[in-house]
Each structure stands twice: as C-alpha cells, then as structure tokens.
Design a protein around this motif. Structure first.
Motif, PDB file in Angstrom:
ATOM      1  N   LEU A  54      49.754  47.461  25.530  1.00 55.76           N
ATOM      2  CA  LEU A  54      50.637  46.768  26.465  1.00 55.76           C
ATOM      3  C   LEU A  54      52.058  46.752  25.907  1.00 55.76           C
ATOM      4  CD1 LEU A  54      48.313  43.859  27.564  1.00 55.76           C
ATOM      5  CD2 LEU A  54      49.119  45.743  28.985  1.00 55.76           C
ATOM      6  N   THR A  55      52.625  47.929  25.826  1.00 55.47           N
ATOM      7  CA  THR A  55      53.995  48.103  25.344  1.00 55.47           C
ATOM      8  C   THR A  55      54.766  48.898  26.391  1.00 55.47           C
ATOM      9  OG1 THR A  55      53.227  48.129  23.053  1.00 55.47           O
ATOM     10  CG2 THR A  55      55.443  48.980  23.492  1.00 55.47           C
ATOM     11  N   PRO A  56      55.740  48.289  27.041  1.00 56.51           N
ATOM     12  CA  PRO A  56      56.479  49.032  28.070  1.00 56.51           C
ATOM     13  C   PRO A  56      57.176  50.249  27.476  1.00 56.51           C
ATOM     14  CG  PRO A  56      56.967  46.680  28.148  1.00 56.51           C
ATOM     15  CD  PRO A  56      56.214  46.920  26.878  1.00 56.51           C
ATOM     16  N   ASP A  57      57.175  51.344  28.220  1.00 59.35           N
ATOM     17  CA  ASP A  57      57.947  52.493  27.754  1.00 59.35           C
ATOM     18  C   ASP A  57      59.438  52.213  27.933  1.00 59.35           C
ATOM     19  OD1 ASP A  57      58.473  52.801  30.463  1.00 59.35           O
ATOM     20  OD2 ASP A  57      57.003  54.396  30.728  1.00 59.35           O
ATOM     21  N   LEU A  58      60.246  53.046  27.331  1.00 57.92           N
ATOM     22  CA  LEU A  58      61.695  52.790  27.319  1.00 57.92           C
ATOM     23  C   LEU A  58      62.263  52.752  28.726  1.00 57.92           C
ATOM     24  CD1 LEU A  58      64.284  52.419  25.712  1.00 57.92           C
ATOM     25  CD2 LEU A  58      64.488  54.920  25.570  1.00 57.92           C
ATOM     26  N   LEU A  59      61.830  53.689  29.576  1.00 56.99           N
ATOM     27  CA  LEU A  59      62.340  53.718  30.943  1.00 56.99           C
ATOM     28  C   LEU A  59      61.925  52.465  31.712  1.00 56.99           C
ATOM     29  CD1 LEU A  59      63.762  55.145  33.265  1.00 56.99           C
ATOM     30  CD2 LEU A  59      61.614  56.363  33.747  1.00 56.99           C
ATOM     31  N   GLY A  60      60.636  52.091  31.609  1.00 53.43           N
ATOM     32  CA  GLY A  60      60.162  50.920  32.336  1.00 53.43           C
ATOM     33  C   GLY A  60      60.838  49.646  31.871  1.00 53.43           C
ATOM     34  N   ALA A  61      60.970  49.484  30.543  1.00 52.23           N
ATOM     35  CA  ALA A  61      61.638  48.284  30.024  1.00 52.23           C
ATOM     36  C   ALA A  61      63.094  48.237  30.465  1.00 52.23           C
ATOM     37  CB  ALA A  61      61.528  48.262  28.505  1.00 52.23           C
ATOM     38  N   SER A  62      63.754  49.396  30.467  1.00 56.29           N
ATOM     39  CA  SER A  62      65.159  49.435  30.899  1.00 56.29           C
ATOM     40  C   SER A  62      65.292  49.051  32.364  1.00 56.29           C
ATOM     41  CB  SER A  62      65.728  50.839  30.663  1.00 56.29           C
ATOM     42  OG  SER A  62      65.651  51.199  29.291  1.00 56.29           O
ATOM     43  N   VAL A  96      58.290  34.197  34.629  1.00 53.72           N
ATOM     44  CA  VAL A  96      56.992  34.585  35.194  1.00 53.72           C
ATOM     45  C   VAL A  96      57.066  35.984  35.790  1.00 53.72           C
ATOM     46  CG1 VAL A  96      55.298  34.041  36.963  1.00 53.72           C
ATOM     47  CG2 VAL A  96      56.293  32.203  35.611  1.00 53.72           C
ATOM     48  N   ALA A  97      58.154  36.252  36.517  1.00 51.68           N
ATOM     49  CA  ALA A  97      58.311  37.582  37.104  1.00 51.68           C
ATOM     50  C   ALA A  97      58.455  38.652  36.031  1.00 51.68           C
ATOM     51  CB  ALA A  97      59.533  37.589  38.033  1.00 51.68           C
ATOM     52  N   VAL A  98      59.167  38.360  34.953  1.00 49.64           N
ATOM     53  CA  VAL A  98      59.368  39.332  33.877  1.00 49.64           C
ATOM     54  C   VAL A  98      58.042  39.687  33.211  1.00 49.64           C
ATOM     55  CG1 VAL A  98      60.390  39.650  31.589  1.00 49.64           C
ATOM     56  CG2 VAL A  98      61.776  38.763  33.461  1.00 49.64           C
ATOM     57  N   ALA A 156      53.491  45.676  34.373  1.00 53.08           N
ATOM     58  CA  ALA A 156      53.479  46.878  35.205  1.00 53.08           C
ATOM     59  C   ALA A 156      54.167  48.049  34.505  1.00 53.08           C
ATOM     60  CB  ALA A 156      54.167  46.590  36.542  1.00 53.08           C
ATOM     61  N   ALA A 157      55.254  47.755  33.749  1.00 53.34           N
ATOM     62  CA  ALA A 157      55.963  48.823  33.037  1.00 53.34           C
ATOM     63  C   ALA A 157      55.149  49.386  31.882  1.00 53.34           C
ATOM     64  CB  ALA A 157      57.304  48.288  32.515  1.00 53.34           C
ATOM     65  N   SER A 158      54.090  48.675  31.477  1.00 46.26           N
ATOM     66  CA  SER A 158      53.238  49.151  30.385  1.00 46.26           C
ATOM     67  C   SER A 158      52.129  50.078  30.877  1.00 46.26           C
ATOM     68  CB  SER A 158      52.612  47.958  29.652  1.00 46.26           C
ATOM     69  OG  SER A 158      53.584  47.075  29.168  1.00 46.26           O
ATOM     70  N   VAL A 216      63.298  47.082  34.045  1.00 42.42           N
ATOM     71  CA  VAL A 216      63.091  45.635  34.175  1.00 42.42           C
ATOM     72  C   VAL A 216      64.344  44.873  33.764  1.00 42.42           C
ATOM     73  CG1 VAL A 216      61.775  43.667  33.295  1.00 42.42           C
ATOM     74  CG2 VAL A 216      60.599  45.807  33.862  1.00 42.42           C
ATOM     75  N   VAL A 217      64.941  45.268  32.641  1.00 37.67           N
ATOM     76  CA  VAL A 217      66.147  44.589  32.146  1.00 37.67           C
ATOM     77  C   VAL A 217      67.284  44.698  33.155  1.00 37.67           C
ATOM     78  CG1 VAL A 217      67.918  44.649  30.359  1.00 37.67           C
ATOM     79  CG2 VAL A 217      65.511  44.829  29.729  1.00 37.67           C
ATOM     80  N   LEU A 218      67.370  45.820  33.844  1.00 38.81           N
ATOM     81  CA  LEU A 218      68.443  46.005  34.824  1.00 38.81           C
ATOM     82  C   LEU A 218      68.088  45.426  36.185  1.00 38.81           C
ATOM     83  CD1 LEU A 218      69.509  49.682  33.972  1.00 38.81           C
ATOM     84  CD2 LEU A 218      70.678  47.572  33.334  1.00 38.81           C
ATOM     85  N   ALA A 219      66.810  45.555  36.595  1.00 35.63           N
ATOM     86  CA  ALA A 219      66.427  45.167  37.954  1.00 35.63           C
ATOM     87  C   ALA A 219      66.429  43.659  38.143  1.00 35.63           C
ATOM     88  CB  ALA A 219      65.045  45.733  38.291  1.00 35.63           C
ATOM     89  N   VAL A 220      65.940  42.903  37.146  1.00 33.54           N
ATOM     90  CA  VAL A 220      65.851  41.452  37.319  1.00 33.54           C
ATOM     91  C   VAL A 220      67.227  40.822  37.518  1.00 33.54           C
ATOM     92  CG1 VAL A 220      65.217  39.300  36.167  1.00 33.54           C
ATOM     93  CG2 VAL A 220      63.635  41.225  36.165  1.00 33.54           C
ATOM     94  N   PRO A 221      68.229  41.071  36.657  1.00 31.22           N
ATOM     95  CA  PRO A 221      69.560  40.522  36.937  1.00 31.22           C
ATOM     96  C   PRO A 221      70.163  41.052  38.229  1.00 31.22           C
ATOM     97  CG  PRO A 221      69.402  41.223  34.641  1.00 31.22           C
ATOM     98  CD  PRO A 221      68.212  41.769  35.346  1.00 31.22           C
ATOM     99  N   ALA A 222      69.899  42.335  38.540  1.00 27.73           N
ATOM    100  CA  ALA A 222      70.465  42.909  39.763  1.00 27.73           C
ATOM    101  C   ALA A 222      69.904  42.217  40.998  1.00 27.73           C
ATOM    102  CB  ALA A 222      70.176  44.410  39.810  1.00 27.73           C
ATOM    103  N   VAL A 223      68.568  42.001  41.039  1.00 31.68           N
ATOM    104  CA  VAL A 223      67.964  41.316  42.190  1.00 31.68           C
ATOM    105  C   VAL A 223      68.488  39.891  42.290  1.00 31.68           C
ATOM    106  CG1 VAL A 223      65.795  40.436  43.134  1.00 31.68           C
ATOM    107  CG2 VAL A 223      65.896  42.749  42.199  1.00 31.68           C
TER     108      VAL A 223
END
Length: 779
Positions: free
Chosen positions: A292-300, A37-39, A45-47, A302-309
């Motif tokens: 609604l397509t995340p840019d490369l920076l935003g997607a990256s 749900v958070a992702v 938001a990243a889009s 998200v991929v890093l922030a969710v596991p980190a949090v």
C-alpha cells in the motif's frame, strides 16, 4: 497586480483560518478531518498499481521455469504445479523432487527442498488446515510440516500455497513433471499479468468511478464548511477597503489551509491504517503494508487534486455571491437553479451507453464508451439532487414545528445537504446497477443448467494408480456410478499414414452404457464410424516425438477378426458431449480389455464419476479421493460442479461489492456528520434562542433529522431509478433481460437510512451543549 499584493492577500487568508479564535479553529478542525478522510481513500486508490505489481511479482517469484525432456529424465530437480481450488479459493501446490543430491535451484526464501512426505505451507493455508473450516482440505496435506513459506513467494497474506516433497514417481515419463531450470518469471512493465478481459476491466473501472466520485464530492463539500461565517468575514474585509478580487484570493487561501492540513493528517492516518490493515481481507483481496504505497504519479495527483478541488469548490460557491461592505447578497432568497444543463449531462450519459449497446461487448472501445457514459450518469446524480431538493422543499407547507424548521432551512440552503447526500446517492446508484447485472448473469447461468440434478465429474488418471483411485471412489459417499476408459491411437502397421483410429478401451459394463450395444463379452471390439483399420489387420501404437511423421512404435495390436457395428449413446444429462480429456465422442473403435491384451502401460485413463445433486462439499470429497496421487491424476469439474465454482466466484464478487459500498457509505456518513456539526456550530445562536424561548431540544433534534432525511429519501429514489436504468443499458449490451434483486436494493437503501439515523444520534450531545442558556449569554 504586484506579487507582493497576492502574497499579502494569501497571508491574510491563512491568518483568518488559523488565528480567528475558537470558531476558526473548529472550522479548521472540521475541514481538516473531512479532507483527511478523503486523502486516506485517495491514497489507497493511488496504491492500486503498486499492489497489483508487487503482488504479481511475488506470485510469480517461484513459478517453475522448465525444459522439456521428451521422455528422458536426466538428473536434476523436477517439479509440477497444481493450481486447484477449495470452496472457491485458489490453492496452489508445487510438487518437487530432486533425482540426486547436488547443485539444483531452490525456491526463493528457502534453504532446502522439502523431502518426500514433507510440506511447507503458507501461513494462511496452515491456519485454514488447523481450523474446522479446513476439515475437507486436510486429506490433501497429510505430510509433516517442516517450514513456512516466506512473503517473497506469496501474492497476498491470505494466499493458500504449499510446497510438497514428492517421491520418485514424480519423474516417471507418464507424468507432466518437467526439469526445473530456475524459479521465477521475469516481469515486464505491466507486471506480467497479461491482458485482462474487457468485462473485468469494465467492472473494475465502473467500481473505481463509483467509489471515487463520492470522495471528491466529500472534498468539495468540506471546502464549503462555515460558508456563511466566511462570507461575513469577507464582507468586513470589503468594509476596510478590499476589492472583490482580493476577497476571492483570501477565501481561496482559507480553503487551501484546510486542504493542506488535511493532506498532512490524511497522509499520517494512511500510514497508520496500512499497518493495521495488513492481512485483513477487503474486496476479496488482502494486502501487505509495503504494497500500500502510492506510486509517484498517483501520489502527485492526490497532492494536486485535493487542493484544486477544494479551491474550485470555494470559488464556485462565491460565483453567485456578491460580497459588499454592508452584507452578503446570498443572505436573501437564493436564485432558482436551472435544470437544462443537468438534464443535458444525464442525456449525454444515456446516449453513450445506448451507443455502446450496438458495439461488440468484448471490444475495448465499447468498454471505454460504457465507462464514460456511466461516469456521466453517476455525476448527474449529485448534480440533479440539489435542483430536486429545492423544487420539492419549495412546495412543502405546514406540518409539525420540527418539520417546518427543517423545511425552512432546506428552502434557504438546500444545496449543502443535497451535495453531501449526493455522495451517498452515487454509491447507491453504482451498487444497485452492478448488483442487478450480477444477479441477472447468475440467474441466466442457473437457467441454462440441465434439468437433471446429476452431474458427471471427469478426471484423467495414470494407469498405474487406476485401481487405487477406483477403490477410493467406491468408498466416497457422494459418488454413485464410476466409469473408467482409456483412449489410444492405433495406426496401420508399417505405413506412414497419419490418420489413426482412436480406440476407446473399456469393460463391457461401460460399453453398454456408452453405446447402443446391449450384448458384450470380453474380447469383443466395435466399429463406430469412419474406421481406418480393417478386421484382422495388424496395427501399431505410436509415440510421436514432435509431429506424426517422427514417431516411435510403443506397441502392436492385431485387430480382431470381427468388428461389430455400434453407435454412441447420447451424452448423460450434466455431461456435455465431447467433454473431458479422453471423450468417447472421439472414438472410432471401442474395444474391451481382452481385445487388446498388450495395451501400452503409459496410456492414461479417464474416470467418470456420477454424482446426484452435487454440492460444493461433495466436490471437495471427490477431490480428496484423488489426493493420494496428486501428480498422477487431474480432476475436471464440469456441468453443475463447474457452475458451483462459478457461483462461488460470483458470490465473492457480490460480497466485495457489498463491502465496497458499505465502506463508501461510511465515508459519506462521516461527511454528513461533519456537515451536521458544522451547521449546528454555525447556527448555535439561533438554536440557543429557540431553546430559551421554549422550543424543546427534541424538536430541534427532529428538525435536524428531517433536514437530512428529506434529501436522503429523494437521493435514494434518484439512485434506484438511475441504477436500474444503468443496469438496463448494460444488460442490453449483453442481450439479457432485466431482473431486479429487490432485497439487495432494499438492503442498500436501508443502509442509507441507518446512516442518517446514526448521524442524527451522534449530533445530539453536541446540540445539547451549544443550546445551553450559558452559551447564549456568552454571545
């Protein structure tokens, strides 16, 4: 430490997460759902950057790139774009006419131009015109529909846009149409949107902070699902020889499994949701799925922030927990939380916002300071709430059995519920603050409105269609008195003097209302102030080619032998002095039509329509009176009409804020639901024992309700106080008093209460299942 040992510890954590039996799979499923749900929210938001850039590119794909013809009209394609509105929604209409068949540019996605009397509509505009809501808009689009605008020129699926085939009058020198060289404006790296106002950036950034903070709170809470069971497994690992660092790595690997699974499921869900959401209007905006397509920076991120949090939340939970071979110290009385660093965080936020109050509100630096201060205050809400719940629950004694069960659970573990409720409190805080500011700004605008309920609507009109426009206005029910004036500059004949007289031409009925003159006959002229021309002197009307030293004489005039002195009357209530395209306040000479028999035909007219008690529908009715001559007229809604448009925009912004708050509340409610299921699953054995010993299922259900309701009540109280405090600090920057919209505050607070009731109701079937006697025997 060898790399092999690290890999082995991580592998153990993965096996425990996915191979620990039914309970492990339940934990994994709950954690995956929570992260997913958070992702979805974070990928949306990243889009944002892609949505803005793609929308702006399509919006400007058919923008006219023109060349000035300076009165000459060579063969080619001519166009004029009218950016009007209908009930607060922008309506963009491009009028096109080709003077001769041949090689001329075409709008993107079209194979021909609409001919005279033909229209090409966007799908949303066609639907609106066919609906009852579009009744007042139909008179502006009476032509034959010959096509539908393609996606490549529509910023959004709900864009109201049209191409209209014009006739030869579009290329008349008196119109604003220009020769079209091509369609489309090149976009720079920023999307061509231009610099946005600091106030808009402030609202946008505050909205982002308000909506995203609960999401990260949700991720952090999801990482702590089944924390007690995890600690017991880690204690067993200590018993077989693992040290404290190893159990930390194993616990981190378990949380990463849920985070990675949530990333995969959330990404898949996002791809499905974006297809379903196409064309649906949210926050005043609609989207195409491709946007609604995340840019490369935003997607990256998200991929890093969710596991980190998730990882940091797990390690933070173990920070005060000592896992020993024979037990977990945390199962004893919890350590009292400290408040000093929490207050320091709130104080820092207040200090930044107070400092911003002494800065220029239009300055970008002040916006940055306000956003940082607001973020600290919003972070302070979920940070303060666990301490507050702990202190309040620790002082409660007695009550009904369900109440005692709930309070005892909060006394043993107040942090988990408080952290999830903190997400709801953050939403309430930001929504209350922003809604309060919007309410005060709207009230201030209404307070500055003139006392009279009447308004004067101004329009510039080509002299060739003036009589028809006046006839149409005469049959418009909303319109009372109508005035028509023409303004022209007259120079002393044969001189190079560059200071002309502004001559206002109007009939006597208008002159007696605009000036202090009460007696007037056709053929008279009046001097106001600072007149250059002298009575009986020759004058000429000029058309400047570039500047006033390079001109063409387009008419001559002999000033009447007598210029009576007069003064302008005060402006009517509802009309600002000096407003309009050809205001009477600029006139130095006022003349009747008989005084200037040879007035140049291309001198435009200004029409003033007086309306009593103006409404939004009346504004549309008056616009329809001008609709027959779209490129020969232009309406300037002013006074109360302008405030009607502003109030429509303000209402749309408030609706967007309500919608955003509701969506985020639903996300927080889902996190509460996941938490409630997890707590019931973790406590299924003691709950089943309570039922077996005679405690009713209703008592347990009410205890779950109180267990969530107590933090909710405290969270709402903190949110209201903090939100109003934030609003006070923001309004201090704008030098406006605080006015609280209590109905809105009550509605938002009631929404939080409804979420609590809904979560409790949804857990009842699950509670009934885990408290069966057969479930206890299975243990």
């Amino acid at each position: 430490m060898r790399v092999g040992q690290w890999v082995n510890d991580l592998a153990i954590g993965v096996r425990l997460a996915i191979g620990g039996g039914r309970s492990a799979m339940v934990r994994l499923a709950l954690g995956t759902i929570g992260v997913a749900v958070a992702v979805v929210a974070l990928l949306g938001a990243a889009s944002t950057t892609t949505v803005l850039e793609d929308s702006q590119q399509r919006r400007t794909a058919d923008e006219l790139v023109t060349t000035r013809t300076d009165g000459q009209r060579p063969a080619g394609l001519y166009g004029w774009t009218d950016k009007g509105s209908f009930r607060g929604e922008e309506v963009v209409v491009t009028y096109l006419y080709a003077t001769a068949a041949g090689d001329h540019p075409l709008p993107p996605g079209t194979d021909r131009l609409p001919g005279p009397g033909e229209v090409v509509l966007s799908p949303a505009l066609a639907r609106l015109l066919d609906s009852p809501q579009g009744e007042l808009l139909r008179p502006r689009f009476t032509g034959k529909r010959v096509g539908e605008l393609p996606k490549v020129v529509l910023g959004e699926p709900t864009s109201l846009k049209a191409y209209v085939g014009a006739d030869a009058s579009l290329v008349d020198p008196s119109t604003s149409a220009e020769r079209v060289e091509r369609f489309g404006v090149a976009q720079g790296p920023g999307g061509g949107g231009g610099e946005r106002p600091p106030q808009l950036m402030l609202l946008a950034l505050l909205g982002a902070v308000v909506l995203l903070l609960p999401v990260f709170t949700f991720v952090a809470t999801t990482a702590r699902i089944a924390g007690a069971q995890r600690d017991r497994r880690l204690s067993a690992l200590r018993l077989v020889g693992s040290d404290s660092r190893q159990v930390h790595r194993i616990a981190a690997a378990e949380s990463l499994v849920s985070a990675v699974a949530g990333l995969v499921v959330g990404t898949a869900a996002f791809l499905v949701v974006r297809e379903l959401i196409e064309g649906v209007e949210l926050f005043g905006t609609s989207f195409y799925a491709s946007d609604l397509t995340p840019d490369l920076l935003g997607a990256s991120l998200v991929v890093l922030a969710v596991p980190a949090v998730s990882l940091l939340a797990t390690l933070a939970a173990l920070r005060r927990t000592i896992v020993e071979p024979l037990g977990v110290v945390r199962q004893g009385k919890p350590v009292r939380r400290r408040v000093w660093w929490r207050l320091l965080l709130v104080a820092a936020g207040v200090g930044l916002m107070v400092a911003a109050g002494s800065m220029d509100p239009d300055n970008t630096d002040s916006t940055t300071v306000v956003v940082l201060g607001s973020a600290l205050l919003l972070i302070g809400v979920p940070v303060m709430l666990p301490w507050l719940v702990e202190r309040v629950s620790g002082r409660i004694r007695g009550g009904a059995p369900s109440w005692q069960l709930a309070i005892r659970r909060l006394q043993l573990d107040s942090g988990t519920s408080a952290r999830v409720v903190g997400g709801i409190a953050v939403v309430l805080t930001g929504a209350i603050a922003l809604l309060t500011v919007l309410t005060v700004v709207a009230d201030q605008a209404r307070a500055e409105a003139p006392g009279s309920p009447s308004s004067t609507l101004l329009a510039s009109v080509d002299a060739k269609v003036l009589d028809d426009v006046l006839a149409r206005l005469a049959t418009t029910p909303a319109v009372g008195e109508v005035r028509a004036t023409r303004l022209v500059e007259a120079y002393p004949a044969g001189s190079g003097q560059s200071s002309p007289d502004s001559v206002l031409v109007a009939d006597c009925a208008v002159i007696t209302r605009l000036t202090t003159t009460r007696e007037c006959t056709d053929g008279q002229a009046f001097a106001v102030a600072g007149t250059v021309l002298r009575p009986g002197s020759p004058a000429e009307f000029r058309h400047s080619r570039g500047d006033r030293s390079d001109f063409e004489v387009v008419g001559t005039w002999t000033v009447p032998d007598r210029l009576d002195q007069t003064e302008l009357a005060p402006p009517a209530s509802g009309t600002a002095a000096g407003s309009g395209p050809a205001s009477s306040s600029r006139a130095t000479i006022i003349a009747t039509p008989g005084a200037i028999p040879d007035l140049p035909a291309d001198v435009g007219a200004t029409v003033q329509a007086q309306v009593d008690r103006p409404t939004a529908d009346q504004l549309e009715q008056i616009r329809n009176a001008f609709a027959a001559h779209p490129w020969q007229t232009f309406v300037y809604p002013g006074g109360p009409f302008e405030r009607i448009v502003e109030q429509q925009s303000m209402g749309a912004l408030q609706d967007a804020l309500y919608t955003g708050s509701t969506v985020t509340l639903l996300v927080a409610g889902l996190s509460l639901l996941v938490l409630a299921f997890e707590q019931i699953q973790e406590r299924r054995k003691p709950l089943a024992m309570l039922v077996a010993s005679g405690v009713g299922l209703g008592v347990l259900a009410r205890s779950l309700l109180w267990q969530v309701a107590v933090p909710i009540v405290l969270g709402v109280a903190v949110a209201v106080l903090t939100g109003l405090g934030m609003a006070t600090l923001v309004l201090r920057m704008l030098d406006l008093p605080l006015t609280v919209d209590w109905p809105s505050v009550a509605a938002l607070s009631g929404g939080a209460a409804l979420v609590t009731l809904a979560v409790t109701a949804m857990t009842l079937p699950f509670l009934r299942g885990v408290t069966k006697v057969t479930s206890l025997r299975a243990e």
